[in-house]
Design an enzyme around this catalytic site. Sequence first.
Site, short mmCIF file in Angstrom:
data_model
loop_
_atom_site.label_atom_id
_atom_site.label_comp_id
_atom_site.label_asym_id
_atom_site.label_seq_id
_atom_site.Cartn_x
_atom_site.Cartn_y
_atom_site.Cartn_z
N HIS A 76 29.18 -3.19 -55.64
CA HIS A 76 27.92 -2.96 -54.93
C HIS A 76 27.03 -1.99 -55.71
CE1 HIS A 76 25.87 -2.13 -50.76
NE2 HIS A 76 25.02 -2.02 -51.75
N HIS A 78 22.81 -1.60 -57.44
CA HIS A 78 21.43 -2.11 -57.52
C HIS A 78 20.93 -1.86 -58.93
CE1 HIS A 78 21.04 -2.62 -53.09
NE2 HIS A 78 21.93 -1.63 -53.07
N LEU A 79 20.91 -2.92 -59.74
CA LEU A 79 20.42 -2.76 -61.12
C LEU A 79 18.89 -2.81 -61.18
CD1 LEU A 79 23.02 -4.81 -63.23
CD2 LEU A 79 22.91 -2.34 -62.87
N ARG A 80 18.27 -3.23 -60.09
CA ARG A 80 16.80 -3.14 -59.90
C ARG A 80 15.96 -4.08 -60.74
NH1 ARG A 80 17.18 -0.80 -55.11
NH2 ARG A 80 17.49 1.45 -55.09
N ASN A 110 18.22 -7.47 -53.82
CA ASN A 110 16.90 -6.97 -53.39
C ASN A 110 16.04 -6.52 -54.57
OD1 ASN A 110 18.45 -4.68 -53.89
ND2 ASN A 110 17.63 -3.52 -52.17
N ASP A 168 21.64 -7.23 -48.46
CA ASP A 168 21.86 -5.78 -48.44
C ASP A 168 20.57 -4.99 -48.53
OD1 ASP A 168 23.43 -3.31 -48.61
OD2 ASP A 168 22.67 -3.24 -50.65
N HIS A 195 25.08 -5.98 -44.46
CA HIS A 195 24.48 -4.65 -44.29
C HIS A 195 24.38 -4.49 -42.76
CE1 HIS A 195 21.50 -1.37 -45.23
NE2 HIS A 195 21.21 -1.61 -43.96
N HIS A 248 29.36 -0.75 -47.42
CA HIS A 248 29.26 0.69 -47.13
C HIS A 248 29.61 1.07 -45.69
CE1 HIS A 248 25.34 -0.78 -45.92
NE2 HIS A 248 24.87 -0.82 -47.15
N ASP A 321 27.37 1.66 -54.16
CA ASP A 321 26.01 1.47 -53.64
C ASP A 321 25.01 2.24 -54.52
OD1 ASP A 321 23.89 0.57 -52.17
OD2 ASP A 321 24.32 1.76 -50.39
#
Length: 451
Positions: A76, A78-80, A110, A168, A195, A248, A321
């Site tokens: 989990h 977030h590489l964005r 996301n 998520d 989520h 999470h 996360d």
Amino acid sequence: MIAVRDFALGLGARGGTMIIRNGRVLDPANGIDAVQDVLIVDGRVKQLGPALAAPADATVIDAAGKVVCPGFIDMHVHLREPGFEYKETVATGTRSAAAGGFTAVATMANTHPVNDNRSITDYILAKAQTEGVVRVYPIGAVTRGLKGEVLSEMAELAEAGCVAYSDDGKCVMDAGLYRRAMEYSLPFGAPIISHAEDPTLAHGTSMNEGVVSTELGIPGAPAAAEDVMVARDVILAETTGAHVHIAHLSTAGAVRIVRDAKARGLKVTAEVTPHHLVLTEDAVRSFDPNTKMNPPLRSKHDAEVVLEGLADGTIDCIATDHAPHAMSEKEGEFDQSAFGIVGLETAVPLLLDRLVRPGTIGLSTLVARLTSDPARLLGLPGGSLAAGRPGDVTILDLGRELTVEPHRFHSRSRNTPFGGWDVVGGPVMTIVNGHVIASASGFGPANEVGR
Ligand SMILES: [Zn+2]
């Protein structure tokens, strides 16, 4: 300080050959905890055993006094990228992972545009090939644009290489739609990652609801906001037979619900973050925006019950996360600040120092929760040092003394509440596909010294 080599995964697709000598090999999936050698040939584990012979061209690592584990997997992050490259990119995020001891990450949908169709998945995987230094597994969206209204191109996403589905950051509130998503997920064997947060209970809140939120005058989200959605998702998992994974997980109530679901044989799994294990709502008294996350830091009781759940296997794995944000998004008023913190470079040292060193959780259990367990949940090839598995290895030094220094992070972002913490224990080398990707100063391949 961990140095990361500029060694994109695509360039290193030809696997390396290496012998890791005399380390304490800890491979929970195969019940191994013994001092021996690990031989990797052409990027795959060839053999484990004492005093192994190695090919002449093998890179030699002297791991005496160190712990040699399968490569850590963070399911989990977030590489964005695409869309929020000012926070993180595939290049910086995977370097952050390597520096933190992770050889593989699963990245959430996301992005902007959202990873809800094959073109975005293809883009992320192409970036990983050319700029990434650890393995990247995309997670596809459940709904188009994360809007919770229409299902994403789920079949196409699976074909393109997504290993799970998740909105998520947002909760899919339409139970009928979520049920259908679960049914569609069945043939792909990919979990739906929830989520679990009811926005009607959590809207407008910035921390956990309780004595501390009352004292501070900050609107709080009740544990019930999480518990009611975990309960719903367990019921839908039972209805559909789908694999539902709770992201999470942070409350005592959610632990109880997941424990009950597992006892009844449902395919329900869960993860916990390092920050929910080592911090509580008390940290918010600092008004540091880096103590603001979603779900919020919970009560001491919640943290204790979650830890019990991790130890007894109710909670299957640990995931960071990792949620990079620019400085401007984490400054100013607490209630205006963005949710989330970076985690890839602090997770392993924090877990070793705060959980393993005091004996709260065994090293072998911790390693399983970071390797074989996430690999099992996502159906990944890593997580084990059995012959034929990927040559991905994380080497730990349990005595390494560290201070968390955010300005030295490889991540593009610095949002962490752990800056300045002194910890003992951490990764000293990250090996992917038989190549050294990251190593601590003073700990390199023995046959490269003086080169
Ligand atoms: Zn997340």
